[in-house]
Design a protein around this motif. Structure first.
Motif, PDB file in Angstrom:
ATOM      1  N   TYR A  62      47.589   2.544  13.316  1.00  0.00           N
ATOM      2  CA  TYR A  62      48.764   1.701  13.471  1.00  0.00           C
ATOM      3  C   TYR A  62      48.812   1.000  14.829  1.00  0.00           C
ATOM      4  CZ  TYR A  62      50.464   3.665   9.115  1.00  0.00           C
ATOM      5  OH  TYR A  62      50.574   4.022   7.786  1.00  0.00           O
ATOM      6  N   GLY A  63      47.724   1.111  15.580  1.00  0.00           N
ATOM      7  CA  GLY A  63      47.644   0.392  16.841  1.00  0.00           C
ATOM      8  C   GLY A  63      48.283   1.087  18.017  1.00  0.00           C
ATOM      9  N   ASN A  64      48.639   2.368  17.868  1.00  0.00           N
ATOM     10  CA  ASN A  64      49.055   3.150  19.031  1.00  0.00           C
ATOM     11  C   ASN A  64      47.815   3.479  19.855  1.00  0.00           C
ATOM     12  OD1 ASN A  64      51.937   3.639  18.179  1.00  0.00           O
ATOM     13  ND2 ASN A  64      50.888   4.654  16.475  1.00  0.00           N
ATOM     14  N   THR A  65      47.942   3.504  21.169  1.00  0.00           N
ATOM     15  CA  THR A  65      46.778   3.755  22.011  1.00  0.00           C
ATOM     16  C   THR A  65      47.023   4.907  22.977  1.00  0.00           C
ATOM     17  OG1 THR A  65      47.417   2.226  23.800  1.00  0.00           O
ATOM     18  CG2 THR A  65      46.222   1.293  21.924  1.00  0.00           C
ATOM     19  N   GLY A 108      33.634  -5.028  14.710  1.00  0.00           N
ATOM     20  CA  GLY A 108      34.339  -5.959  13.844  1.00  0.00           C
ATOM     21  C   GLY A 108      35.696  -6.369  14.369  1.00  0.00           C
ATOM     22  N   VAL A 109      36.393  -7.136  13.524  1.00  0.00           N
ATOM     23  CA  VAL A 109      37.716  -7.667  13.852  1.00  0.00           C
ATOM     24  C   VAL A 109      38.718  -7.148  12.824  1.00  0.00           C
ATOM     25  CG1 VAL A 109      39.111  -9.753  14.067  1.00  0.00           C
ATOM     26  CG2 VAL A 109      36.750  -9.750  14.898  1.00  0.00           C
ATOM     27  N   PHE A 110      39.819  -6.598  13.319  1.00  0.00           N
ATOM     28  CA  PHE A 110      40.895  -6.101  12.479  1.00  0.00           C
ATOM     29  C   PHE A 110      42.161  -6.908  12.748  1.00  0.00           C
ATOM     30  CE2 PHE A 110      38.026  -2.613  13.217  1.00  0.00           C
ATOM     31  CZ  PHE A 110      38.090  -1.776  12.119  1.00  0.00           C
ATOM     32  N   ASP A 111      42.999  -7.052  11.713  1.00  0.00           N
ATOM     33  CA  ASP A 111      44.379  -7.431  11.947  1.00  0.00           C
ATOM     34  C   ASP A 111      45.250  -6.315  11.379  1.00  0.00           C
ATOM     35  OD1 ASP A 111      44.480  -7.798   9.192  1.00  0.00           O
ATOM     36  OD2 ASP A 111      44.959  -9.942   9.294  1.00  0.00           O
ATOM     37  N   TYR A 112      46.560  -6.567  11.238  1.00  0.00           N
ATOM     38  CA  TYR A 112      47.470  -5.518  10.793  1.00  0.00           C
ATOM     39  C   TYR A 112      48.279  -6.020   9.599  1.00  0.00           C
ATOM     40  CZ  TYR A 112      46.032  -2.978  14.881  1.00  0.00           C
ATOM     41  OH  TYR A 112      45.258  -2.307  15.804  1.00  0.00           O
ATOM     42  N   ARG A 142      43.560  -3.587   9.224  1.00  0.00           N
ATOM     43  CA  ARG A 142      42.708  -4.035   8.114  1.00  0.00           C
ATOM     44  C   ARG A 142      41.468  -4.687   8.712  1.00  0.00           C
ATOM     45  NH1 ARG A 142      46.812  -8.049   4.985  1.00  0.00           N
ATOM     46  NH2 ARG A 142      46.496  -9.154   6.971  1.00  0.00           N
ATOM     47  N   LEU A 143      40.293  -4.283   8.231  1.00  0.00           N
ATOM     48  CA  LEU A 143      39.056  -4.906   8.682  1.00  0.00           C
ATOM     49  C   LEU A 143      38.941  -6.289   8.046  1.00  0.00           C
ATOM     50  CD1 LEU A 143      36.318  -4.644  10.200  1.00  0.00           C
ATOM     51  CD2 LEU A 143      35.361  -3.760   8.051  1.00  0.00           C
ATOM     52  N   ARG A 144      38.868  -7.342   8.887  1.00  0.00           N
ATOM     53  CA  ARG A 144      38.807  -8.704   8.377  1.00  0.00           C
ATOM     54  C   ARG A 144      37.440  -9.351   8.544  1.00  0.00           C
ATOM     55  NH1 ARG A 144      43.537 -10.816   7.239  1.00  0.00           N
ATOM     56  NH2 ARG A 144      42.237 -11.724   5.594  1.00  0.00           N
ATOM     57  N   ALA A 145      36.614  -8.840   9.473  1.00  0.00           N
ATOM     58  CA  ALA A 145      35.289  -9.425   9.694  1.00  0.00           C
ATOM     59  C   ALA A 145      34.415  -8.419  10.431  1.00  0.00           C
ATOM     60  CB  ALA A 145      35.388 -10.715  10.507  1.00  0.00           C
ATOM     61  N   THR A 146      33.100  -8.527  10.207  1.00  0.00           N
ATOM     62  CA  THR A 146      32.134  -7.745  10.973  1.00  0.00           C
ATOM     63  C   THR A 146      31.191  -8.713  11.680  1.00  0.00           C
ATOM     64  OG1 THR A 146      30.558  -7.597   9.137  1.00  0.00           O
ATOM     65  CG2 THR A 146      32.208  -5.836   9.316  1.00  0.00           C
ATOM     66  N   ARG A 168      40.717   0.131   5.685  1.00  0.00           N
ATOM     67  CA  ARG A 168      41.147  -0.816   4.669  1.00  0.00           C
ATOM     68  C   ARG A 168      40.376  -2.111   4.892  1.00  0.00           C
ATOM     69  NH1 ARG A 168      47.762   0.151   4.843  1.00  0.00           N
ATOM     70  NH2 ARG A 168      47.660   2.454   4.706  1.00  0.00           N
ATOM     71  N   VAL A 169      39.700  -2.578   3.889  1.00  0.00           N
ATOM     72  CA  VAL A 169      38.782  -3.710   4.033  1.00  0.00           C
ATOM     73  C   VAL A 169      39.331  -4.917   3.287  1.00  0.00           C
ATOM     74  CG1 VAL A 169      36.431  -4.541   3.691  1.00  0.00           C
ATOM     75  CG2 VAL A 169      36.838  -2.117   4.227  1.00  0.00           C
ATOM     76  N   GLU A 170      39.579  -5.996   4.018  1.00  0.00           N
ATOM     77  CA  GLU A 170      39.996  -7.273   3.439  1.00  0.00           C
ATOM     78  C   GLU A 170      39.256  -8.382   4.194  1.00  0.00           C
ATOM     79  OE1 GLU A 170      44.174  -7.936   2.752  1.00  0.00           O
ATOM     80  OE2 GLU A 170      44.591  -5.767   2.673  1.00  0.00           O
ATOM     81  N   LEU A 171      37.959  -8.484   3.957  1.00  0.00           N
ATOM     82  CA  LEU A 171      37.133  -9.433   4.694  1.00  0.00           C
ATOM     83  C   LEU A 171      37.521 -10.868   4.363  1.00  0.00           C
ATOM     84  CD1 LEU A 171      33.621  -7.767   4.354  1.00  0.00           C
ATOM     85  CD2 LEU A 171      35.295  -7.484   6.180  1.00  0.00           C
ATOM     86  N   GLU A 172      37.459 -11.708   5.367  1.00  0.00           N
ATOM     87  CA  GLU A 172      37.775 -13.134   5.200  1.00  0.00           C
ATOM     88  C   GLU A 172      36.734 -13.962   5.943  1.00  0.00           C
ATOM     89  OE1 GLU A 172      41.213 -16.347   6.461  1.00  0.00           O
ATOM     90  OE2 GLU A 172      41.810 -14.295   5.992  1.00  0.00           O
ATOM     91  N   HIS A 173      36.055 -14.845   5.235  1.00  0.00           N
ATOM     92  CA  HIS A 173      35.024 -15.673   5.841  1.00  0.00           C
ATOM     93  C   HIS A 173      35.637 -16.623   6.871  1.00  0.00           C
ATOM     94  CE1 HIS A 173      31.300 -17.904   6.200  1.00  0.00           C
ATOM     95  NE2 HIS A 173      31.971 -19.031   6.017  1.00  0.00           N
ATOM     96  N   GLY A 174      34.958 -16.788   8.004  1.00  0.00           N
ATOM     97  CA  GLY A 174      35.377 -17.759   9.005  1.00  0.00           C
ATOM     98  C   GLY A 174      36.184 -17.208  10.152  1.00  0.00           C
TER      99      GLY A 174
END
Length: 282
Positions: free
Chosen positions: A114-117, A198-202, A209-213, A231-237
């Motif tokens: 959840y992005g707590n650090t 990779g790149v995640f958003d929330y 959510r993993l959006r790109a590797t 949770r994987v929701e890849l998006e090109h670009g």
């Protein structure tokens, strides 16, 4: 295209460009202590797509300085050069607490789903295995700043993205005590998490959510290194290659390569080019 860009770029360069792209023009942006990748990224953004950003240096609180280069330490007086203003410590925290800062960069020894650090301690906080530097006020302002960009260059270790923090330092979307809305926090929370894998958003529930590797990374690599539910929701670009202008800005402002201090030696062997070829000794 200049010759150096045509010869390709390294993971540390692409990583910093990805961080810079999370900044929107006209935002007020801030980074904390000892954050070379975020620090360089802010200056790259200001020299490329976000020329009207208001940049606040994380240790000197200098506003829109124009350093000749980024020094190895974040409290170097070189970071005061040509600043339009130098904020007092209490002045910045007052601005952050009332929501006048749009984006802050945060990292951590541990980051949960959840992005707590955690930048306080690894292990039992009463008798920690490793004592980290601490939040330096980050807990307070992470609750009120508009959005957060998180990053780590130690994802591959399997110890950074964890199911549960040993200590919660900075606030993500949902804490053990409740969500931001339930706790009355006014800040928007993490928007992006950039790692060397990779790149995640929330998502709507606040979970990553993993959006790109990166081109040399598979979803399996990310899953193996991630402690929380992947949770994987890849998006090109989302993770397109750096432009000539972005590379030129990065190399101009960071000729000493202080960004590289955050990466392990094997990661620094990773290189990419416009022809789709990669090299990696990871």
């Amino acid at each position: 295209m200049n010759r150096r860009a045509d010869q390709g770029w390294s993971i540390d360069e692409w990583f910093v460009v990805a961080l810079a792209r999370t900044i929107r023009d006209r935002e007020v942006v801030f980074h904390g202590f000892a954050s070379p990748c975020a620090q360089v990224a802010m200056h790259v953004a200001r020299r490329t797509h976000a020329r009207d950003v208001l940049l606040v240096e994380g240790a000197t609180y200098a506003v829109n300085p124009d350093p000749v280069f980024i020094p190895p330490t974040s409290n170097d007086l070189a970071l005061h050069r040509d600043a339009v203003y130098r904020m007092r410590f209490e002045e910045f925290f007052d601005a952050a607490s009332r929501g006048a800062v749009d984006r802050m960069f945060l990292s951590g020894g541990q980051i949960d789903g959840y992005g707590n650090t955690n930048v306080t301690a690894i292990g039992d906080p009463a008798r920690p295995k490793i004592k980290l530097g601490g939040g330096g006020g980050g807990c307070n302002i992470s609750a009120t700043i508009g959005t957060l960009t998180l990053w780590t260059t130690r994802h591959r270790s399997g110890r950074s993205l964890v199911p549960k923090l040993d200590f919660l330092t900075d606030i993500g979307h949902v804490t053990p005590s409740g969500s931001r809305a339930e706790l009355g926090y006014t800040g928007g929370g993490p928007q992006w998490l950039i790692t060397e894998l990779g790149v995640f958003d929330y998502g709507p529930d606040g979970h990553a959510r993993l959006r790109a590797t990166w081109p040399d990374v598979t979803v399996g690599d990310v899953r193996d290194a991630t402690g929380f539910e992947l949770r994987v929701e890849l998006e090109h670009g989302i993770l397109h290659p750096p432009s000539t202008g972005e590379l030129a800005a990065l190399r101009a402002v960071d000729p000493l390569g202080v960004r590289r201090l955050e990466f392990g030696p094997d990661e620094l062997k990773r290189r990419f080019d416009h022809h789709g070829s990669t090299s990696c000794a990871c």
